[in-house]
Motif scaffolding. Structure first.
Motif, PDB file in Angstrom:
ATOM      1  N   VAL A   1      -5.361 -10.395  -1.042  1.00 35.14           N
ATOM      2  CA  VAL A   1      -5.685  -9.044  -1.508  1.00 35.14           C
ATOM      3  C   VAL A   1      -5.006  -8.005  -0.624  1.00 35.14           C
ATOM      4  N   ASN A   2      -5.070  -8.210   0.696  1.00 35.71           N
ATOM      5  CA  ASN A   2      -4.426  -7.278   1.628  1.00 35.71           C
ATOM      6  C   ASN A   2      -2.908  -7.266   1.431  1.00 35.71           C
ATOM      7  N   ALA A   3      -2.343  -8.444   1.188  1.00 34.06           N
ATOM      8  CA  ALA A   3      -0.896  -8.525   0.966  1.00 34.06           C
ATOM      9  C   ALA A   3      -0.491  -7.795  -0.310  1.00 34.06           C
ATOM     10  N   LEU A   4      -1.314  -7.905  -1.354  1.00 33.19           N
ATOM     11  CA  LEU A   4      -1.032  -7.204  -2.610  1.00 33.19           C
ATOM     12  C   LEU A   4      -1.082  -5.697  -2.423  1.00 33.19           C
ATOM     13  N   GLU A   5      -2.046  -5.216  -1.652  1.00 30.81           N
ATOM     14  CA  GLU A   5      -2.156  -3.782  -1.391  1.00 30.81           C
ATOM     15  C   GLU A   5      -0.929  -3.280  -0.634  1.00 30.81           C
ATOM     16  N   ALA A   6      -0.491  -4.063   0.367  1.00 36.51           N
ATOM     17  CA  ALA A   6       0.685  -3.679   1.134  1.00 36.51           C
ATOM     18  C   ALA A   6       1.942  -3.703   0.268  1.00 36.51           C
ATOM     19  N   MET A   7       2.013  -4.684  -0.635  1.00 39.64           N
ATOM     20  CA  MET A   7       3.165  -4.821  -1.505  1.00 39.64           C
ATOM     21  C   MET A   7       3.257  -3.661  -2.500  1.00 39.64           C
ATOM     22  N   LYS A   8       2.110  -3.140  -2.891  1.00 35.06           N
ATOM     23  CA  LYS A   8       2.080  -2.025  -3.844  1.00 35.06           C
ATOM     24  C   LYS A   8       2.854  -0.842  -3.290  1.00 35.06           C
ATOM     25  N   ASP A   9       2.756  -0.614  -1.990  1.00 36.34           N
ATOM     26  CA  ASP A   9       3.446   0.515  -1.359  1.00 36.34           C
ATOM     27  C   ASP A   9       4.887   0.177  -0.992  1.00 36.34           C
ATOM     28  N   ALA A  10       5.097  -1.033  -0.459  1.00 30.72           N
ATOM     29  CA  ALA A  10       6.428  -1.405   0.011  1.00 30.72           C
ATOM     30  C   ALA A  10       7.346  -1.891  -1.106  1.00 30.72           C
ATOM     31  N   GLY A  11       6.761  -2.401  -2.202  1.00 37.58           N
ATOM     32  CA  GLY A  11       7.561  -2.931  -3.307  1.00 37.58           C
ATOM     33  C   GLY A  11       7.888  -4.403  -3.169  1.00 37.58           C
ATOM     34  N   HIS A  12       7.552  -4.986  -2.024  1.00 36.91           N
ATOM     35  CA  HIS A  12       7.793  -6.418  -1.811  1.00 36.91           C
ATOM     36  C   HIS A  12       6.878  -6.887  -0.692  1.00 36.91           C
ATOM     37  N   GLY A  13       6.797  -8.191  -0.531  1.00 39.21           N
ATOM     38  CA  GLY A  13       5.949  -8.717   0.533  1.00 39.21           C
ATOM     39  C   GLY A  13       5.966 -10.230   0.543  1.00 39.21           C
TER      40      GLY A  13
END
Length: 202
Positions: free
Chosen positions: A171-183
């Motif tokens: 879940v945390n990775a998805l939230e970070a990916m939402k802003d960065a565009g990748h993860g």
């Protein structure tokens, strides 16, 4: 079966290469001759089925133009009936859909090619909706790894693939990916039979 024309609009020339007057009363050519030989029986059967049920008909088939060119057409129409139920004539319109059919065939080929590429990947591939996080596309490796059928996999939530102890991190990775565009993340995947496998996902 010869489709004797009583009236044909001037658009006939652009579509078929024959002038409208050439087709009225089958003066030079019958419409049946224009229908691709491989499609004539299908056109007849579908038309008769619609007439028997007094329904509108719409069908796609190929014609051969005066220049010998093959074209796809879409026809829609209906029967005109006498009070006793006898068919007097047919009325409708025919339009060229060749470009659309070619585009559809190209798209289908591209889909087959893309699917072959995905299924040849050694790792798992996945595509989820966002923010719903529901699975909509995957490769064969995904099915093999998790042990689910294609029907069971469709629409599953992304968290259902992870062991409980990995879900918060996902879940945390998805939230970070939402802003960065990748993860990317290392997490424990969980198969249908309960096995847990460490995986690195990007």
């Amino acid at each position: 079966r010869e489709w004797i024309m009583e009236f044909v609009s001037e658009g006939c020339l652009e579509l078929t290469g024959y002038a409208a007057v050439d087709m009225i009363d089958n003066q030079c050519v019958t419409y049946s001759q224009l229908i691709h030989p491989d499609d004539r029986a299908l056109v007849w059967e579908q038309m008769q089925g619609a007439l028997q049920n007094r329904e509108r008909f719409q069908l796609s088939y190929r014609i051969i133009t005066a220049a010998g060119e093959e074209r796809w057409v879409w026809e829609r129409g209906n029967g005109v009936f006498a009070p006793d139920g006898k068919v007097i004539c047919l009325e409708g319109f025919i339009t060229d859909i060749t470009e659309r059919r070619q585009a559809e065939e190209l798209l289908q080929k591209e889909k087959i090619f893309s699917r072959s590429l995905l299924d040849s990947l050694p790792g798992i591939f996945y595509l989820y909706t966002y923010p719903e996080c529901r699975l909509v596309l995957w490769n064969k490796q995904h099915e093999t790894l998790f042990g689910y059928t294609a029907e069971e996999m469709k629409g599953r939530h992304i968290l259902s693939w992870y062991a409980p102890e990995s879900r918060d991190a996902v879940v945390n990775a998805l939230e970070a990916m939402k802003d960065a565009g990748h993860g990317s993340i290392e997490a424990m995947l969980m198969t249908k039979d309960g096995r847990q496998l460490p995986y690195y996902l990007t």
